[in-house]
Design a protein around this motif. Structure first.
Motif, PDB file in Angstrom:
ATOM      1  N   ASN A   6       0.799  -1.207   0.000  1.00 37.55           N
ATOM      2  CA  ASN A   6       0.000   0.000   0.000  1.00 37.55           C
ATOM      3  C   ASN A   6       0.840   1.269   0.000  1.00 37.55           C
ATOM      4  N   ARG A   7       1.828   1.337   0.855  1.00 33.95           N
ATOM      5  CA  ARG A   7       2.614   2.575   0.919  1.00 33.95           C
ATOM      6  C   ARG A   7       3.343   2.831  -0.396  1.00 33.95           C
ATOM      7  N   GLN A   8       3.863   1.794  -1.011  1.00 35.25           N
ATOM      8  CA  GLN A   8       4.533   1.960  -2.299  1.00 35.25           C
ATOM      9  C   GLN A   8       3.532   2.380  -3.375  1.00 35.25           C
ATOM     10  N   ALA A   9       2.324   1.844  -3.307  1.00 32.50           N
ATOM     11  CA  ALA A   9       1.277   2.229  -4.264  1.00 32.50           C
ATOM     12  C   ALA A   9       0.901   3.697  -4.086  1.00 32.50           C
ATOM     13  N   ARG A  10       0.842   4.154  -2.842  1.00 35.34           N
ATOM     14  CA  ARG A  10       0.566   5.581  -2.592  1.00 35.34           C
ATOM     15  C   ARG A  10       1.665   6.443  -3.197  1.00 35.34           C
ATOM     16  N   HIS A  11       2.913   6.039  -2.966  1.00 30.08           N
ATOM     17  CA  HIS A  11       4.039   6.828  -3.468  1.00 30.08           C
ATOM     18  C   HIS A  11       4.026   6.881  -4.991  1.00 30.08           C
ATOM     19  N   GLN A 249      -0.533  -7.146  -8.265  1.00 32.70           N
ATOM     20  CA  GLN A 249      -1.427  -7.075  -7.110  1.00 32.70           C
ATOM     21  C   GLN A 249      -1.114  -5.797  -6.347  1.00 32.70           C
ATOM     22  N   VAL A 250      -2.161  -5.035  -6.048  1.00 33.92           N
ATOM     23  CA  VAL A 250      -1.996  -3.758  -5.342  1.00 33.92           C
ATOM     24  C   VAL A 250      -2.723  -3.847  -4.011  1.00 33.92           C
ATOM     25  N   GLN A 251      -2.039  -3.479  -2.950  1.00 29.63           N
ATOM     26  CA  GLN A 251      -2.620  -3.550  -1.614  1.00 29.63           C
ATOM     27  C   GLN A 251      -3.372  -2.267  -1.273  1.00 29.63           C
ATOM     28  N   SER A 252      -4.552  -2.421  -0.711  1.00 31.74           N
ATOM     29  CA  SER A 252      -5.338  -1.272  -0.278  1.00 31.74           C
ATOM     30  C   SER A 252      -4.920  -0.858   1.122  1.00 31.74           C
ATOM     31  N   THR A 253      -5.460   0.254   1.577  1.00 32.25           N
ATOM     32  CA  THR A 253      -5.133   0.731   2.921  1.00 32.25           C
ATOM     33  C   THR A 253      -5.663  -0.208   4.000  1.00 32.25           C
ATOM     34  N   SER A 254      -6.679  -1.018   3.650  1.00 30.98           N
ATOM     35  CA  SER A 254      -7.235  -1.977   4.610  1.00 30.98           C
ATOM     36  C   SER A 254      -6.481  -3.311   4.598  1.00 30.98           C
ATOM     37  N   GLY A 255      -5.505  -3.442   3.699  1.00 31.91           N
ATOM     38  CA  GLY A 255      -4.711  -4.666   3.635  1.00 31.91           C
ATOM     39  C   GLY A 255      -5.154  -5.650   2.573  1.00 31.91           C
TER      40      GLY A 255
END
Length: 389
Positions: A6-11, A249-255
């Motif tokens: 998730n954090r990498q996806a946000r970045h 696969q992309v992780q959401s903030t909820s995992g």
């Protein structure tokens, strides 16, 4: 399958949105618009109109007259319709031909322009523009026919807009945000207007350019980026170029994990992404970073919507509420208004995001950004009318 935490996806998202760096330094306005793909235009001016605020958020050396010069003097951008009225780099014109045809076909099919003057009447309007030069809707005097309903327009305005959608007319400049129309051949550079691209080549460019500007995304997100192709067309494109794409696969903030498409060099792109600046920013409600509400909630856990067209008694937050971004998370939202007569930027309401602490140091960063926003809006002082607790 490559997994993107998730954090990498946000970045990655903040990087492709141009919100990862401190918004200072040399300004390449056309380069900024090109990287974003387009900038949505909007008439509402609560603080600054959306298009100006979006650009300022990415480089605070931007000032409002700069976009007008890029359109009217340099002919480096043009206006047309993505998901809404937008400004796009002029270099995109050859890949936008299908959108002119597509919007015209949509208008014809849907009957959106009931009461549209016939072709002979439209040709007469074009002939007048050819003789007299660029004209705005104010140069004509036909009246609204029938009941004065919301969004009702007089016949000449329908004709002008229809020809603008079809690419027969183009915006040559604006006066106090009023669009001035000219013949497309007098606005679009001839060397670009002469470029011929097949429909398939245009679709291929649109899809690849969309994926490049969202980093990773589903077929629906690729389609929604420009809104210049149908869902079926994008589905077919994904099948045709499957060898140029990979599933991740992309992780959401909820995992939770969901499947998305990415270019083959996604790992190299991810390696090049760095943590975003910790600079606190006040984003516009129409900012492309928050346009896709589902993605916003999935990646950031930030539940947001525009409520300017929601009846006042049904609003959860307010008329024009600005998301507040700090680093890689949204830390709050505020309803802000510029009172130019009084020379004030007024914070009417403020909401910290649930679970986010607001010590004095974070308020100091917010007040510093409010002061910068006030200067951009041309007012002298910031007034708090909202509770600061």
């Amino acid at each position: 399958m490559l997994k993107i935490p998730n954090r990498q996806a946000r970045h990655l998202w903040l990087s492709v949105q141009g919100l990862d760096k401190t918004p200072t330094g040399p300004l390449d306005l056309l380069g900024m618009i090109t990287r974003l793909g387009f900038v949505q235009l909007d008439t509402i001016q609560v603080v600054s109109r959306a298009h100006h605020h979006i650009l300022w958020s990415r480089n605070q050396n931007y000032r409002e007259p700069m976009l007008d010069r890029l359109l009217a003097r340099d002919r480096a951008v043009f206006e047309h319709f993505t998901h809404d009225a937008s400004v796009l780099p002029m270099d995109f014109l050859p890949m936008w031909r299908r959108q002119f045809r597509r919007k015209q076909a949509q208008l014809d099919r849907a009957g959106w322009f009931r009461g549209l003057p016939d072709k002979a009447a439209r040709d007469e309007i074009k002939a007048r523009i050819a003789r007299e030069g660029a004209l705005s809707t104010q140069a004509f005097d036909t009246k609204v026919e029938g009941a004065r309903e919301m969004w009702a327009r007089p016949p000449h305005k329908k004709a002008l807009d229809y020809m603008w959608y079809a690419g027969e007319l183009a915006t040559c400049h604006r006066v106090n945000f009023t669009k001035v129309y000219d013949l497309a051949e007098r606005v679009f550079p001839p060397e670009l207007a002469a470029v011929e691209m097949s429909d398939a080549a245009q679709l291929d460019w649109l899809c690849r350019a969309a994926l490049d500007r969202i980093g990773v995304g589903t077929r629906g997100e690729i389609q929604q980026f420009w809104d210049a192709a149908s869902a079926e067309e994008v589905k077919g494109w994904c099948a045709d170029v499957a060898g140029d794409l990979q599933e991740v696969q992309v992780q959401s903030t909820s995992g939770e994990w969901s499947t998305a498409l990415a270019p083959l060099d996604i790992e190299a792109r991810l390696e090049a992404v760095t943590a975003p600046t910790s600079r606190l920013r006040i984003l516009n409600p129409f900012d492309p970073a928050v346009r896709d509400r589902k993605r916003l909630k999935r990646l950031f856990g930030f539940d947001y919507r525009n409520e300017m067209f929601v009846p006042a008694d049904k609003r959860v937050w307010g008329y024009y509420v600005f998301p507040i971004l700090e680093g890689d998370r949204f830390v709050g939202r505020a309803e802000i208004k510029a009172d130019r007569k009084a020379g004030e930027l007024v914070v009417q309401k403020f909401w910290p995001e649930a679970g986010v602490k607001w010590p004095r140091s974070r308020f100091d960063r917010l007040e510093a950004e409010l002061a910068r926003l006030a200067r951009f809006a041309g007012v002298e002082q910031v007034i708090w009318r909202a509770e600061m607790s």
